[in-house]
Design a protein around this motif. Structure first.
Motif, PDB file in Angstrom:
ATOM      1  N   ALA A 169      -4.085  -7.393  -2.173  1.00  0.00           N
ATOM      2  CA  ALA A 169      -3.802  -6.033  -2.639  1.00  0.00           C
ATOM      3  C   ALA A 169      -2.679  -6.088  -3.667  1.00  0.00           C
ATOM      4  O   ALA A 169      -1.984  -7.112  -3.784  1.00  0.00           O
ATOM      5  N   PHE A 170      -2.510  -5.022  -4.412  1.00  0.00           N
ATOM      6  CA  PHE A 170      -1.334  -4.906  -5.282  1.00  0.00           C
ATOM      7  C   PHE A 170      -1.106  -3.429  -5.547  1.00  0.00           C
ATOM      8  O   PHE A 170      -1.828  -2.791  -6.298  1.00  0.00           O
ATOM      9  N   HIS A 171      -0.072  -2.888  -4.867  1.00  0.00           N
ATOM     10  CA  HIS A 171       0.236  -1.470  -5.042  1.00  0.00           C
ATOM     11  C   HIS A 171       1.734  -1.267  -4.882  1.00  0.00           C
ATOM     12  O   HIS A 171       2.456  -2.174  -4.450  1.00  0.00           O
ATOM     13  N   GLY A 172       2.189  -0.082  -5.227  1.00  0.00           N
ATOM     14  CA  GLY A 172       3.608   0.250  -5.067  1.00  0.00           C
ATOM     15  C   GLY A 172       4.467  -0.232  -6.217  1.00  0.00           C
ATOM     16  O   GLY A 172       5.697  -0.143  -6.155  1.00  0.00           O
ATOM     17  N   PHE A 173       3.866  -0.745  -7.270  1.00  0.00           N
ATOM     18  CA  PHE A 173       4.648  -1.252  -8.421  1.00  0.00           C
ATOM     19  C   PHE A 173       5.099  -0.080  -9.301  1.00  0.00           C
ATOM     20  O   PHE A 173       4.651   1.069  -9.114  1.00  0.00           O
ATOM     21  N   LEU A 181      -2.520   0.315 -15.067  1.00  0.00           N
ATOM     22  CA  LEU A 181      -3.159  -0.419 -13.956  1.00  0.00           C
ATOM     23  C   LEU A 181      -3.240   0.454 -12.705  1.00  0.00           C
ATOM     24  O   LEU A 181      -2.214   0.940 -12.222  1.00  0.00           O
ATOM     25  N   PRO A 182      -4.448   0.641 -12.169  1.00  0.00           N
ATOM     26  CA  PRO A 182      -4.524   1.383 -10.902  1.00  0.00           C
ATOM     27  C   PRO A 182      -4.014   0.521  -9.748  1.00  0.00           C
ATOM     28  O   PRO A 182      -4.077  -0.712  -9.809  1.00  0.00           O
ATOM     29  N   GLU A 183      -3.507   1.172  -8.734  1.00  0.00           N
ATOM     30  CA  GLU A 183      -3.145   0.433  -7.516  1.00  0.00           C
ATOM     31  C   GLU A 183      -4.438  -0.042  -6.857  1.00  0.00           C
ATOM     32  O   GLU A 183      -5.488   0.578  -6.993  1.00  0.00           O
ATOM     33  N   THR A 184      -4.341  -1.168  -6.175  1.00  0.00           N
ATOM     34  CA  THR A 184      -5.541  -1.643  -5.463  1.00  0.00           C
ATOM     35  C   THR A 184      -5.154  -2.178  -4.092  1.00  0.00           C
ATOM     36  O   THR A 184      -4.090  -2.768  -3.919  1.00  0.00           O
ATOM     37  N   TRP A 185      -6.078  -1.930  -3.150  1.00  0.00           N
ATOM     38  CA  TRP A 185      -5.888  -2.452  -1.791  1.00  0.00           C
ATOM     39  C   TRP A 185      -6.860  -3.601  -1.515  1.00  0.00           C
ATOM     40  O   TRP A 185      -6.856  -4.188  -0.460  1.00  0.00           O
ATOM     41  N   ASP A 186      -7.689  -3.875  -2.500  1.00  0.00           N
ATOM     42  CA  ASP A 186      -8.685  -4.944  -2.333  1.00  0.00           C
ATOM     43  C   ASP A 186      -9.112  -5.435  -3.710  1.00  0.00           C
ATOM     44  O   ASP A 186      -9.745  -4.702  -4.473  1.00  0.00           O
TER      45      ASP A 186
END
Ligand SMILES: O=c1[nH]c(=O)c2[nH]c(=O)[nH]c2[nH]1
Length: 314
Positions: A169-173, A181-186
């Motif tokens: 995942a990559f979110h909270g940036f 860039l959209p946040e992603t959990w997968d």
């Protein structure tokens, strides 16, 4: 008045293949390496005054690489590199340090009819096992001017390509007016692993030699295992966090190592909106066809030591 600030020279891209034959069993072992050997010392006048009397020809350096490969095992590369470096200090009093890089290329034994083949191998990837060795004279104790040797070794794995299709995942940036860039959990996570571990300094070739095969090859196996295992099983929050955990685990597994570092490209795989064709769903949970990007890529680096006080002050 110009002043020579630094100088080293030698031979690069020396390719060596060593075949070791077990006469009893008929089993061969093949090791292919690429060696770079650069020397430093009282060589300034070769640059500033055309004085070649201080130059060990790079051709002779190349020959020495071959001779030492014949005289000694080239595996583990840490020991071969240390011996090679020590040779230049022992042989040429005006040489103060030797910088040896060894790249070990993969030749993996073939399995034929389910059995390991005695003399046939294949290249199962571009991954390499590497060592950077610096063998240097250091001032000895007392007033005699005698010198000791210090051997600094940095071992590494490079070019190990890995990919996971979920569990990242990559979110909270930071989100601001520059962010698209959209946040992603997968997401797909893929990288070419470059991982290096720095050994506590050795004070002689004998110290490198003590338990060498065990020490260096076990460390390489542990590092490779930890990298693959963590990459596979961890729910990754970011490349940064995953690589930090890998460093931590490698430091724990190899007590003689002082520092572990990574340089990881984040090789992006973009989702592809195909809704323009008959309303096909190919994003989010429906994503199946992705577009691998050749560049740009993220590049994330870190080094982790045992002692937090060695981190740079802010
Ligand atoms: O794991 C990541 N770290 C980043 O710093 C970053 N930046 C980015 O665009 N994607 C990612 N992914």
């Amino acid at each position: 008045m110009p002043s020579l600030a630094s100088a080293r020279y030698g031979k690069d891209n020396v390719r060596v293949c060593k075949v070791q034959r077990d006469e009893k069993t008929g089993v061969h072992t093949v090791t292919e390496i690429t060696v770079c050997c650069l020397l430093e010392g009282q060589i300034e006048t070769s640059y500033t005054a055309a004085d070649n009397s201080v130059v060990v020809a790079t051709d002779s350096i190349k020959n020495t690489i071959y001779i030492k490969a014949k005289e000694h095992p080239v595996d583990p590369p840490e020991l071969y590199a240390s011996r090679l470096g020590q040779h230049f200090l022992d042989t040429y009093p005006h040489i103060s340090s030797a910088h040896i890089n060894v790249i070990v290329h993969r030749w993996t034994r073939m399995a034929v009819d389910g059995a390991p083949h005695p003399h046939s191998f294949f290249r199962d990837g571009q991954e390499t096992r590497n060592v950077e060795a610096t063998v240097a004279r250091t001032p000895g104790g007392g007033s005699s001017g005698a010198t000791n040797t210090t051997i600094n070794l940095k071992s590494s794995i490079a070019g190990l390509s890995v990919l996971k299709s979920t569990g990242s995942a990559f979110h909270g940036f930071v989100r601001d007016e520059y962010t698209t860039l959209p946040e992603t959990w997968d997401r797909i996570l893929s990288t070419d692993v470059d991982c290096a571990w720095t050994w506590k300094p050795f004070d002689s070739v004998a110290a490198v030699e003590r338990g060498a095969a065990e020490r260096f090859s076990k460390a390489w196996e542990s590092a490779r295992d930890i990298i693959m295992r963590l990459f596979a099983i961890e729910e990754s929050a970011s490349v940064q966090n995953t690589m930090y955990k890998m460093c931590d685990r490698i430091l724990e597994a190899v007590p003689e190592v002082d520092k572990v570092g990574f340089a990881l490209p984040n090789k992006h795989y973009f989702e592809l909106d195909l809704s323009w064709h008959k309303g096909i769903k190919n994003t989010g949970k429906d994503a199946e066809v992705y577009v691998p990007q050749s560049g740009p890529n993220g590049l994330i680096k870190c080094e982790v030591t045992r002692d937090a006080s060695t981190l740079p002050h802010r």
